[in-house]
Design an enzyme around this catalytic site. Structure first.
Site, PDB file in Angstrom:
ATOM      1  N   CYS A  45      55.585  -1.873   3.381  1.00 26.32           N
ATOM      2  CA  CYS A  45      54.472  -2.061   4.322  1.00 26.32           C
ATOM      3  C   CYS A  45      53.417  -0.972   4.144  1.00 26.32           C
ATOM      4  CB  CYS A  45      54.972  -2.006   5.759  1.00 26.32           C
ATOM      5  SG  CYS A  45      56.107  -3.309   6.191  1.00 26.32           S
TER       6      CYS A  45
HETATM    7  C1  BEZ Z   1      59.466  -2.225   3.691  1.00 28.97           C
HETATM    8  O1  BEZ Z   1      58.367  -2.388   4.201  1.00 28.97           O
HETATM    9  O2  BEZ Z   1      59.625  -1.463   2.774  1.00 28.97           O
HETATM   10  C2  BEZ Z   1      60.648  -3.004   4.179  1.00 28.97           C
HETATM   11  C3  BEZ Z   1      60.745  -3.367   5.511  1.00 28.97           C
HETATM   12  C4  BEZ Z   1      61.869  -4.053   5.935  1.00 28.97           C
HETATM   13  C5  BEZ Z   1      62.862  -4.372   5.031  1.00 28.97           C
HETATM   14  C6  BEZ Z   1      62.733  -4.034   3.686  1.00 28.97           C
HETATM   15  C7  BEZ Z   1      61.623  -3.327   3.261  1.00 28.97           C
END
Ligand code: BEZ
Length: 212
Positions: A45
């Site tokens: 994210c």
């Molecule tokens: C991420 O944004 O890296 C992420 C968020 C939830 C699960 C896996 C990755």
């Protein structure tokens, strides 16, 4: 029932990093993309939001506002923005909705319980100035989205609205387009496609991109 293409985008009022937002009023007469992030302070994210911020001038050119949502609250987002700006070398230039009550996530069906029953998947909703949902993209949390692809989809939607062309497989800006099947009158075609067209089949008519 799940949101489908052509539906009115659900309206809502929610806090954001840019203050309280009444969604339809905030969109005004522009396009909008609403995209979800599973959680604050997560790695994928963080990279997505940095890339989105750096592409904002491209979305602006297309009269498209950007708004993200994550199920954490606004004070958490504010702390996270510091990390995004530091690691992605951008400054955040569009709002992130706080959604600790999952209001937006529920309205837009962003929580897919068989994937995770508290965090959202990576949804994108393309919303036009009439507040209709025009396209949707859904990825799992582990796959970062391609924001250049979001611009490509937006270009395609706007070409269809403005010039009655569709975009073929792997189309990119500047490539030939497809004349929509509903246009069959040769006089109308001459007016609409002054650069001409090539009919490979009666139903497959290619024309240079009208706005280039
Ligand atoms: C991420 O944004 O890296 C992420 C968020 C939830 C699960 C896996 C990755």
């Amino acid at each position: 029932m799940a949101i489908q293409i052509g539906d009115e985008a659900p309206d809502f009022e929610q806090e954001s990093t840019a203050g309280r937002i009444k969604f339809h009023e905030w969109i005004g007469d522009q396009w909008a993309i609403l995209f979800s992030h599973p959680k604050d302070f997560t790695p994928v994210c963080t990279t997505e939001l940095g890339r989105a911020a750096s592409l904002k001038p491209e979305f602006d050119k297309r009269h498209c506002k950007m708004i993200a949502v994550s199920v954490d609250d606004v004070p958490s987002h504010t702390g996270w923005i510091g990390d995004i700006e530091e690691t992605q070398k951008t400054s955040m230039n569009f709002p992130i909705l706080g959604d600790p009550d999952r209001k937006v996530a529920s309205l837009y069906g962003m929580i897919h319980p068989n994937a995770n029953n508290t965090l959202t998947v990576r949804s994108v909703f393309f919303i036009d100035p009439k507040k209709k949902v025009r396209a949707m993209i859904t990825y799992p949390a582990s796959t970062g989205r391609n924001f250049t692809e979001l611009l490509r989809v937006l270009d395609s939607l706007q070409l269809t609205d403005n010039h009655q062309v569709a975009t073929p497989v792997d189309w990119k800006d500047g490539d030939d387009c497809v004349i929509v099947p509903s246009i069959t009158d040769p006089e109308e075609m001459k007016k609409k496609f002054p650069k001409g067209w090539k009919a490979l089949k009666p139903y497959l008519r290619m024309t240079p991109q009208p706005n280039r």
